[in-house]
Design an enzyme around this catalytic site. Structure first.
Site, short mmCIF file in Angstrom:
data_model
loop_
_atom_site.label_atom_id
_atom_site.label_comp_id
_atom_site.label_asym_id
_atom_site.label_seq_id
_atom_site.Cartn_x
_atom_site.Cartn_y
_atom_site.Cartn_z
N ASP A 126 0.89 -1.15 0.00
CA ASP A 126 0.00 0.00 0.00
C ASP A 126 0.94 1.22 0.00
O ASP A 126 2.13 1.08 0.27
CB ASP A 126 -0.88 -0.03 1.26
CG ASP A 126 -1.63 1.26 1.45
OD1 ASP A 126 -2.34 1.68 0.52
OD2 ASP A 126 -1.51 1.88 2.53
N ASP B 291 0.03 5.19 0.83
CA ASP B 291 -0.18 6.19 1.89
C ASP B 291 -0.15 5.54 3.28
O ASP B 291 -0.82 4.53 3.51
CB ASP B 291 -1.53 6.88 1.70
CG ASP B 291 -1.59 7.68 0.39
OD1 ASP B 291 -0.58 8.31 0.05
OD2 ASP B 291 -2.64 7.66 -0.27
#
Length: 246
Positions: free
Chosen positions: A11, A13
């Site tokens: 992922d 952020d």
């Protein structure tokens, strides 16, 4: 080489970087930050984050903010040196790093490039962004409904993407790294023998705990390892990935 590669899914952020790239840009460049953040909060509640970001990019454009300014802002986002080191080192050793994120292509590409990691990541799946008449447009990655029982936002189901990736080749190991609720379906897709690296006490960790407490057929196949800082995440990735590539 003849070794089957390890797949490491990241992922972006609050996982690769320690900020949310979307809100970072809005907070740094908007002249009405409080209102903009409130609008994004509302969009998030309605599961319309991507449309909300598209609107905020239109607002920035109307206020005279250029694409260059957005890129400079993004280029200032740091990545933890230990994590950079692991990505640079392992990407040349039968480990494939792919980013699976709810941000957008331009934000991720600019930050990776500024940190010298554009070559270390082999694929990015996220909401596509493009420049049109000097403004950044952000559109959804998925445009068709998610198959049940997905609980993902309409613009991206990470579980759908993970299932496609898992069928591509016979990965020797799969490691999924994330922090938020949007990572839940992706984590559930990780096969037995794989690892989910979840940020301690963040939404993904809480959802996984809840699922494990419920047990049953919808349980989690992978093992879970927790991390709090990006330096810890780097150590987790390094240990798990090397275990299968040594």
């Amino acid at each position: 080489s003849s070794i089957m590669p390890v797949l490491v899914v990241l992922d972006f952020d609050f996982t690769v970087i320690d900020v949310n790239s979307d809100t970072f840009v809005v907070e740094k460049l908007s002249t009405e930050t409080a209102q903009a953040m409130q609008r994004l909060k509302e969009a998030s509640k309605e599961n319309q984050w991507t449309a909300g970001m598209d609107r905020e990019m239109a607002c920035l454009h109307q206020r005279g903010v250029s694409i260059d300014q957005i890129e400079s802002c993004l280029a200032s986002v740091p990545i933890e040196p230990a994590l950079k080191g692991v990505l640079t080192d392992l990407s040349s050793k039968d480990v494939e790093f792919r980013v699976l994120s709810d941000a957008n292509t331009m934000f991720i590409e600019v930050i990776l490039k500024a940190n010298g990691l554009d070559q270390a990541v082999s694929r990015i799946v996220t909401n596509p962004s493009s420049v049109s008449d000097g403004r950044l447009r952000v559109s959804p990655y998925h445009t068709t409904p998610h198959p049940p029982p997905s609980t993902s936002p309409p613009n991206l189901c990470k579980g759908r993407v993970m299932r496609e990736w898992l069928q591509e080749k016979d990965w020797s190991n799969v490691i999924y790294c994330g922090d938020g609720g949007g990572d839940f379906e992706g984590a559930l897709a990780v096969p037995a023998g794989g690892t989910v690296c979840a940020r301690k006490d963040w939404s993904l960790h809480k959802k996984l705990q809840q699922r494990m407490a419920e047990g049953g057929a919808q349980g989690l196949a992978a093992s879970v390892e927790l991390w709090q800082t990006q330096a810890e995440l780097a150590a987790r990735i390094s240990a798990r990935a090397r275990a299968r590539t040594a």
